[in-house]
Every structure is written in C-alpha cells, then in structure tokens.
Design an enzyme around this catalytic site. Structure first.
Site, PDB file in Angstrom:
ATOM      1  N   GLY A  29       0.828  -1.206   0.000  1.00  0.00           N
ATOM      2  CA  GLY A  29       0.000   0.000   0.000  1.00  0.00           C
ATOM      3  C   GLY A  29       0.857   1.248   0.000  1.00  0.00           C
ATOM      4  O   GLY A  29       2.091   1.179  -0.014  1.00  0.00           O
ATOM      5  N   SER A  30       0.204   2.396   0.013  1.00  0.00           N
ATOM      6  CA  SER A  30       0.947   3.654  -0.123  1.00  0.00           C
ATOM      7  C   SER A  30       1.799   3.948   1.104  1.00  0.00           C
ATOM      8  O   SER A  30       2.897   4.510   0.987  1.00  0.00           O
ATOM      9  CB  SER A  30      -0.027   4.805  -0.401  1.00  0.00           C
ATOM     10  OG  SER A  30      -1.005   4.882   0.620  1.00  0.00           O
ATOM     11  N   THR A  31       1.338   3.561   2.297  1.00  0.00           N
ATOM     12  CA  THR A  31       2.137   3.806   3.506  1.00  0.00           C
ATOM     13  C   THR A  31       3.334   2.861   3.532  1.00  0.00           C
ATOM     14  O   THR A  31       4.463   3.274   3.829  1.00  0.00           O
ATOM     15  CB  THR A  31       1.269   3.619   4.772  1.00  0.00           C
ATOM     16  OG1 THR A  31      -0.021   4.186   4.538  1.00  0.00           O
ATOM     17  CG2 THR A  31       1.899   4.309   5.966  1.00  0.00           C
ATOM     18  N   ASP A  81       3.672  -2.669   8.147  1.00  0.00           N
ATOM     19  CA  ASP A  81       2.600  -2.583   7.145  1.00  0.00           C
ATOM     20  C   ASP A  81       1.584  -1.523   7.547  1.00  0.00           C
ATOM     21  O   ASP A  81       1.504  -1.133   8.720  1.00  0.00           O
ATOM     22  CB  ASP A  81       1.917  -3.958   7.018  1.00  0.00           C
ATOM     23  CG  ASP A  81       1.051  -4.066   5.761  1.00  0.00           C
ATOM     24  OD1 ASP A  81       1.005  -3.107   4.973  1.00  0.00           O
ATOM     25  OD2 ASP A  81       0.418  -5.124   5.584  1.00  0.00           O
ATOM     26  N   GLY A  95      -6.521  -4.980   3.856  1.00  0.00           N
ATOM     27  CA  GLY A  95      -6.945  -5.631   2.627  1.00  0.00           C
ATOM     28  C   GLY A  95      -7.536  -4.685   1.607  1.00  0.00           C
ATOM     29  O   GLY A  95      -7.987  -5.119   0.551  1.00  0.00           O
ATOM     30  N   GLY A  96      -7.493  -3.379   1.912  1.00  0.00           N
ATOM     31  CA  GLY A  96      -7.960  -2.402   0.925  1.00  0.00           C
ATOM     32  C   GLY A  96      -7.200  -2.535  -0.389  1.00  0.00           C
ATOM     33  O   GLY A  96      -7.742  -2.304  -1.462  1.00  0.00           O
ATOM     34  N   GLY A  97      -5.943  -2.952  -0.287  1.00  0.00           N
ATOM     35  CA  GLY A  97      -5.132  -3.176  -1.485  1.00  0.00           C
ATOM     36  C   GLY A  97      -5.220  -4.609  -1.996  1.00  0.00           C
ATOM     37  O   GLY A  97      -4.573  -4.951  -2.992  1.00  0.00           O
ATOM     38  N   GLU A 103      -0.354 -10.712   3.667  1.00  0.00           N
ATOM     39  CA  GLU A 103      -0.078  -9.839   4.825  1.00  0.00           C
ATOM     40  C   GLU A 103      -0.303 -10.605   6.128  1.00  0.00           C
ATOM     41  O   GLU A 103       0.482 -10.489   7.076  1.00  0.00           O
ATOM     42  CB  GLU A 103      -0.981  -8.604   4.772  1.00  0.00           C
ATOM     43  CG  GLU A 103      -0.626  -7.665   3.618  1.00  0.00           C
ATOM     44  CD  GLU A 103      -1.603  -6.523   3.407  1.00  0.00           C
ATOM     45  OE1 GLU A 103      -1.229  -5.570   2.717  1.00  0.00           O
ATOM     46  OE2 GLU A 103      -2.736  -6.581   3.913  1.00  0.00           O
TER      47      GLU A 103
HETATM   48  C1  5RP Z   1      -3.296  -3.658   1.553  1.00  0.00           C
HETATM   49  C2  5RP Z   1      -3.505  -3.113   2.911  1.00  0.00           C
HETATM   50  C3  5RP Z   1      -3.013  -1.753   3.198  1.00  0.00           C
HETATM   51  O1  5RP Z   1      -2.191  -1.804   4.333  1.00  0.00           O
HETATM   52  C4  5RP Z   1      -4.164  -0.839   3.464  1.00  0.00           C
HETATM   53  O2  5RP Z   1      -5.042  -0.902   2.367  1.00  0.00           O
HETATM   54  C5  5RP Z   1      -3.697   0.596   3.682  1.00  0.00           C
HETATM   55  O3  5RP Z   1      -3.269   1.147   2.485  1.00  0.00           O
HETATM   56  P1  5RP Z   1      -2.622   2.589   2.396  1.00  0.00           P
HETATM   57  O4  5RP Z   1      -1.328   2.525   3.138  1.00  0.00           O
HETATM   58  O5  5RP Z   1      -2.443   2.831   0.926  1.00  0.00           O
HETATM   59  O6  5RP Z   1      -3.574   3.576   3.038  1.00  0.00           O
HETATM   60  O7  5RP Z   1      -4.059  -3.744   3.785  1.00  0.00           O
HETATM   61  O8  5RP Z   1      -3.905  -4.902   1.394  1.00  0.00           O
END
Ligand code: 5RP
Length: 218
Positions: A29-31, A81, A95-97, A103
């Site tokens: 993800g972006s972070t 993460d 799991g947004g990504g 993970e």
């Molecule tokens: C990916 C995830 C990410 O950690 C979650 O979606 C956060 O994403 P972001 O850092 O882009 O806000 O669980 O499966």
C-alpha cells in the site's frame, strides 16, 4: 499536513525498529511504499525483505533490496505494514489493497508487527471501512449469502484478482464490536481464504502520523 505526508512520517518513524542483519517483512500500500523507500536508505545493513505482495516485491527490487521467500527465511523479527482502520487495541482492518492473505501470513511469521498509518485510520469501532474477505471463486455466492445472513452487505470487488488467483468481497455495514470473535467465526466459512480482520494476531505497535507529529501506541 496532507494524508500522504502523515503516512510518510509514520513510515520514517518505523525505520527505527529495523536492526542490522535482519530480514524485514514488508506490507503493501501507499504507507508501506513510504517505508520501502526509507528502507532503501539502510539496505546495506539488512539481509533483505519478505514481500506481502507482488507489487511490494517489485518496489523492493527496484530499490535493490533482496527479496527473500518466507519458506527459506523462517520466522522474521519484524513486519511493517499499513492498515485501513485501526483501534487503540491495535485491532485492524486490512486488505484495501487486496493483499490481506500474504499480509496475514507475514504478520503471523513475525515477532513484532509495526503498523503505520495516518491518523484518519484510527477509529473507536471497526467496520466503517468495508471488511475485505478473500474467497475461492466457486464459493462467491455461498459466502455472500452467509455474510448477508449475518447482517453484512457483501460487494464483489470489480475486475480484481488477488495475487493468489482469488476474489475479494468487501463487506459493508458491519459494526465490529468483537473483532477477535468475528475473525474466528468468518474464518470458519467454507470458501473463505482470509478475513481482513487482524485481531487474533493484532499489531504490536501502531504508529500514527498526525498534524501534531507522530503518535506511537501503546
Ligand atoms: C493492503 C492493505 C493496506 O495496508 C491498506 O489498504 C492501507 O493502504 P494505504 O497505506 O495505501 O492507506 O491492507 O492490502
């Protein structure tokens, strides 16, 4: 500060948890991408990284960080993460990504799970963010019916296949008052690969970037 600057501040803070000679688990993800960019600065000191997705593996490789297989590294000292939602109990929705399964595997293999996020991710009760659930394709309707019977509103993630060749149902309208119990219950449904609740194995540390700086919990 923008949300992205807050994510970057949290990711930079997590670099302090990395020790020389370690293999580090890296999320998606972006972070997590900010963390990878920070990790690149100390790549000469670490033995490599285990990636939680193909996208993360690609980014690590672009930085010249060796990507290792979890099957050959054994347990890891550290996993870093992001999250979609987090509580002060360090229970998470992830799991947004779409990388939730790998993970969860890397988190389970790691002695310490450091979660990094901007402060908008902190909630009192999980569930405003739709709960991602990775499912075996042939179980899509079966699992969706069972989630509906539990009061959720499952929506198939359009045009999305996970790194494992499966589907994602994003479940709306769940107010998750007991995340440990719900994670265990949903894990039992036939056809469910992974529930995006990280409560049975929560984060150990939560680093939140905010306007006033970085807050570390607990
Ligand atoms: C990916 C995830 C990410 O950690 C979650 O979606 C956060 O994403 P972001 O850092 O882009 O806000 O669980 O499966």
């Amino acid at each position: 500060m923008t949300p992205d600057e807050k994510k970057k501040a949290a990711a930079e803070t997590a670099l302090a948890y990395v020790e020389s000679g370690w293999v580090v688990g890296v999320g998606t993800g972006s972070t997590a991408n900010h963390f990878i960019d920070a990790l690149a600065r100390v790549k000469g000191r670490i033995d490599g990284a285990v990636a939680s997705s193909n996208a993360t593996a690609e980014r690590l490789k672009k930085h010249g960080i060796p990507v290792l297989e979890l099957n050959s590294t054994g347990d890891l000292p550290l996993y870093v993460d992001g999250a979609d939602e987090a509580t002060r109990h360090l229970h998470l929705i992830k799991g947004g990504g779409g990388a939730l399964t790998r993970e969860k595997i890397v988190a389970a293999a790691s002695a310490k799970f450091v979660c990094i996020a901007d402060d908008s991710k902190l909630v009192d009760v999980l569930g405003k963010f739709p709960l991602p659930i990775e499912i075996i394709p042939m179980a899509r309707s079966l699992v969706a019916r069972q989630l509906t019977a539990r009061g959720g509103q499952p929506v198939l993630r359009e045009k999305f296949i996970t790194d494992n060749g499966n589907l994602i149902l994003d479940v709306h309208n769940l107010s998750i008052l007991n995340p440990v119990e719900l994670e265990r219950e949903l894990n039992q449904l036939a056809g469910v690969v992974t529930v995006g609740l990280f409560a049975v194995r929560p984060a150990d540390v939560l680093i939140l970037g905010g306007d006033e700086g970085v807050e570390t919990l607990p």
